[in-house]
Design a protein around this motif. Sequence first.
Motif, mmCIF file in Angstrom:
data_model
loop_
_atom_site.group_PDB
_atom_site.id
_atom_site.type_symbol
_atom_site.label_atom_id
_atom_site.label_comp_id
_atom_site.label_asym_id
_atom_site.label_seq_id
_atom_site.Cartn_x
_atom_site.Cartn_y
_atom_site.Cartn_z
ATOM 1 N N LEU A 185 0.856 -1.193 0.000
ATOM 2 C CA LEU A 185 0.000 0.000 0.000
ATOM 3 C C LEU A 185 0.889 1.238 0.000
ATOM 4 N N LEU A 186 0.871 1.985 -1.107
ATOM 5 C CA LEU A 186 1.670 3.199 -1.224
ATOM 6 C C LEU A 186 0.772 4.412 -1.039
ATOM 7 N N MET A 187 1.100 5.230 -0.064
ATOM 8 C CA MET A 187 0.347 6.461 0.173
ATOM 9 C C MET A 187 0.942 7.553 -0.718
ATOM 10 N N ILE A 188 0.126 8.125 -1.610
ATOM 11 C CA ILE A 188 0.597 9.088 -2.607
ATOM 12 C C ILE A 188 -0.201 10.380 -2.481
ATOM 13 N N HIS A 189 0.511 11.497 -2.417
ATOM 14 C CA HIS A 189 -0.132 12.813 -2.409
ATOM 15 C C HIS A 189 -0.296 13.303 -3.848
#
Length: 374
Positions: A204-208
């Motif tokens: 799970l990659l948190m991307i802004h």
Amino acid sequence: MKKLVAVLAILVVLGLGGWLVASKVVSPAQVAARAEPPPPVPVTAPLQKGYLHAPISLNAKAQYENSLAVQAPAAITGVVTHIEDVLGQAVGSGDDVMRVNGRPVFLLAGQFALYRDIDPGAAGDDVAAVQEGLRAAGYSTGRDKTGTYGTGTQAAIRKLYRNAGQSAPEVPLETQPASAPVAEGQPARVAPVVTGPRIAQSELLMIHGLPAVVQSVAPVGTQVTGDTALFTLSGGSMTLSATVPTSSLGALAVGAQGTLTDSSGQSAAAQLTSIAAAASGTDSILTFTTPGQVQAGTDYVITVENPANEDGQTLLAPMAAVVSRGGGSYVYVNNGGTFVEVPVTVVGSVGGVAGIEPGESAVPLEAGTEVKVG
């Protein structure tokens, strides 16, 4: 009779010789007349209407305003085994982009990267960030308290994986809490068994900045380490960028309007929004925006008709046609073979061309009016 014919022949020869001699003899007056230059013919040029500064054409490449190279966090290692059909496509919160070691890698909208695996019952700011990202992807977290990984959030995680044809990772048995020691004679206290899906930081990659467009992606077979570039995302509005020598900018000013043209001849409006110095120190980077449809990575020709962003078009005359005398300026208009003096005000000049405004005169000045040059 023969004598008469001979005499006539002699006379004819003498006459022809005299004519030839006369034709070769030119009087001093004739020599002087031939040496004089022909009468001068006035040179004229038509007035034109346009912008004082000449149009500028340049090549610009379309690109997104923002670009982000996503590197693999330390938790992701192994090999890229599959890539989804995302290259050049827009992706958003909840989309999976690839598989590493056969396991999916999801994107989730968030301000910071996960720093741990999250098991059911955990609480913290990272849980709250995941909940917000799930809701942005359209998954309800039920009645879970914000920041607590409860049953509602767990159900959202399971659904996220199921919609991608995958199964969520489960908390392994070896991580279950051990039974707490008890005093002699007291009943044993069994630690609660924690079950449910784990939020794995390797999946799970948190991307802004989602949604964004995938500009590049690591190919299948890529060995993934902590600094591997997995993919590049681009977002924001579409802009067009051109790098030109600073010395060639001239009067080009922010706000100037132009027209972009693609290889098929289709055109759209464009506006210069910024001029910035390039790293080279000798070039400048021009940024244009357009309401038209452009393709990232494609080159376009932009023509700026009004580079100095002038208020409007004006009459243009050759500088050689403007005569300054006694504090005033004048042009001379060809009026049926005679020249009429017309007062003008010079509003500016560039490269041998003057912008003029006509003063009071019975002879109008307009585009096409012939004026005397020199």
